[in-house]
Design a protein around this motif. Sequence first.
Motif, PDB file in Angstrom:
ATOM      1  N   THR A   4      85.411  49.469  45.672  1.00 35.04           N
ATOM      2  CA  THR A   4      83.985  49.224  45.442  1.00 35.04           C
ATOM      3  C   THR A   4      84.092  47.663  46.165  1.00 35.04           C
ATOM      4  O   THR A   4      83.881  47.706  46.166  1.00 35.04           O
ATOM      5  CB  THR A   4      84.249  47.362  43.715  1.00 35.04           C
ATOM      6  N   GLU A   6      80.665  45.117  46.590  1.00 35.95           N
ATOM      7  CA  GLU A   6      79.436  44.654  46.438  1.00 35.95           C
ATOM      8  C   GLU A   6      78.686  43.544  47.956  1.00 35.95           C
ATOM      9  O   GLU A   6      79.852  42.710  48.663  1.00 35.95           O
ATOM     10  CB  GLU A   6      80.120  43.417  45.251  1.00 35.95           C
ATOM     11  N   GLU A   7      77.806  43.405  47.405  1.00 38.69           N
ATOM     12  CA  GLU A   7      77.137  41.771  48.354  1.00 38.69           C
ATOM     13  C   GLU A   7      77.526  40.931  47.455  1.00 38.69           C
ATOM     14  O   GLU A   7      76.459  40.841  46.577  1.00 38.69           O
ATOM     15  CB  GLU A   7      75.882  42.626  48.702  1.00 38.69           C
ATOM     16  N   ASN A   8      78.321  39.859  47.798  1.00 37.19           N
ATOM     17  CA  ASN A   8      77.916  38.263  47.503  1.00 37.19           C
ATOM     18  C   ASN A   8      78.538  37.508  48.829  1.00 37.19           C
ATOM     19  O   ASN A   8      79.051  37.662  49.088  1.00 37.19           O
ATOM     20  CB  ASN A   8      78.546  38.589  46.770  1.00 37.19           C
ATOM     21  N   HIS A  11      81.595  34.912  47.095  1.00 40.25           N
ATOM     22  CA  HIS A  11      82.022  35.170  46.610  1.00 40.25           C
ATOM     23  C   HIS A  11      83.532  33.519  46.862  1.00 40.25           C
ATOM     24  O   HIS A  11      83.530  33.404  47.956  1.00 40.25           O
ATOM     25  CB  HIS A  11      82.502  36.671  46.767  1.00 40.25           C
ATOM     26  N   LEU A  60      79.198  41.888  52.716  1.00 40.75           N
ATOM     27  CA  LEU A  60      79.595  43.345  51.866  1.00 40.75           C
ATOM     28  C   LEU A  60      81.442  42.929  51.303  1.00 40.75           C
ATOM     29  O   LEU A  60      82.019  42.483  52.215  1.00 40.75           O
ATOM     30  CB  LEU A  60      79.099  44.741  52.219  1.00 40.75           C
ATOM     31  N   GLY A 304      73.900  50.285  43.005  1.00 37.96           N
ATOM     32  CA  GLY A 304      73.472  49.642  43.905  1.00 37.96           C
ATOM     33  C   GLY A 304      71.690  49.730  44.844  1.00 37.96           C
ATOM     34  O   GLY A 304      71.798  48.898  46.127  1.00 37.96           O
ATOM     35  N   TYR A 307      70.063  46.027  45.026  1.00 36.81           N
ATOM     36  CA  TYR A 307      70.216  45.191  46.202  1.00 36.81           C
ATOM     37  C   TYR A 307      70.219  45.548  47.063  1.00 36.81           C
ATOM     38  O   TYR A 307      69.611  45.032  48.061  1.00 36.81           O
ATOM     39  CB  TYR A 307      72.147  45.575  46.086  1.00 36.81           C
ATOM     40  N   ARG A 337      71.961  38.393  37.515  1.00 38.41           N
ATOM     41  CA  ARG A 337      73.238  39.150  38.103  1.00 38.41           C
ATOM     42  C   ARG A 337      73.542  39.390  39.801  1.00 38.41           C
ATOM     43  O   ARG A 337      73.543  39.267  40.646  1.00 38.41           O
ATOM     44  CB  ARG A 337      74.611  39.616  37.177  1.00 38.41           C
ATOM     45  N   LEU A 338      72.604  40.261  39.580  1.00 34.17           N
ATOM     46  CA  LEU A 338      72.476  40.367  41.242  1.00 34.17           C
ATOM     47  C   LEU A 338      71.631  39.591  42.218  1.00 34.17           C
ATOM     48  O   LEU A 338      72.066  39.322  43.328  1.00 34.17           O
ATOM     49  CB  LEU A 338      70.653  41.987  40.446  1.00 34.17           C
ATOM     50  N   GLY A 341      74.685  37.318  43.267  1.00 30.92           N
ATOM     51  CA  GLY A 341      75.465  38.143  43.683  1.00 30.92           C
ATOM     52  C   GLY A 341      74.646  38.582  44.901  1.00 30.92           C
ATOM     53  O   GLY A 341      75.780  38.194  46.295  1.00 30.92           O
TER      54      GLY A 341
END
Length: 372
Positions: A4, A6-8, A11, A60, A304, A307, A337-338, A341
């Motif tokens: 998975t 994700e862009e964050n 984090h 990412l 995605g 994003y 959330r988007l 993130g």
Amino acid sequence: MNVTIEENRSHPRLPDLLGAYHLVNQAEKGNAVTAVAELPAVYRGEAEDPAAVFTADTVLLATPAGADLPAGCVVLKAPREGRAPEIKRLWVAPEARRRGIAKALMAEALRRAAASGAAAVRLTVWNWREEPLALYRSLGFEAVASWDERPDLLCLEKTLERTAEKARETVREETARGTAREETARGTAREETAGPTDSDRVERLTPDEVRAHASAGLAALLVDAVDGGASVGFLAPLAVREAAAWWSRVADEAAGGTRDVWAARGPGGTLTGVVTLVRATTANGRHRGEIARLLVHRSARGRGLGYRLLATAEAHAAATGLTLLVLDTQTDSPAERLYRGAGWTAAGTIPDYAADPAGVPRATTLYYKRLG
């Protein structure tokens, strides 16, 4: 292996990954230190506060199937001063290697670079790092004239037109095999909004293109958003004619240079998403822009695309000199959330700021993001 992505950049796992990267990198260069606090300031800053350091960039993270935390990361630096975007800080925790995580991160970084309109992407790698170098070469990177004169550092570049052509060939092959694609028509629009595919591409629309799509694909996206409960300035039911009129006004703003528009297109040229960037026009606000009307059709969500659209607008804003972006969204909506993130910071919440499509007043949260 399923991974998975994700862009964050905020984090909580990211500082550990970047810290490990820099500690190993310093040791390989013969400058070993035992703790992040002992790293050179430029690298220490990345490990201690990556959200601040990479505020204009795409960060990412990759989480293997069944894992609770990301095991790898990569940074796609925003293009600056006409230079191609650059891939940096590719790292996979030792215990998670040889599972395809690095390749998955690189593939997503390349996809996002292509989606932003970049013609090429570049990176640097120490000539003793054989495994990363083999990965980059397998992905089509080639050695180019050095832009960094440090000894033993190789400069590589990949032309992204090849990636785009490969995607087009894949679409043609899938079509020949009779791959089914779900299509959803909206109102009287001639242009249909198709379900997502790997070939969805994000491109900037000219003012004339905005006008051409105002009564069809763009209107369909706006109507779909309102029907789905999104608070985007309209009450339900939203007529296609009213949606088209709003996009016609947007075309005028685009022609005047105060608003930029990007749309995501499916394999047949259908529209699956859109985002706009509004530039402040006051003399004391020309460093600032606003992200407005980030819309992804309900049939195209979960892959995605939101994003990608957001990252494209952010990269363009940074490349054209903007240093601050703002936006607002309904509090506790999926959009929050988007934005969180993607590294946006909540500035505050205003109760009963705007009515939802049903006419019920809802709270709105204001967000900002520094680009430099």
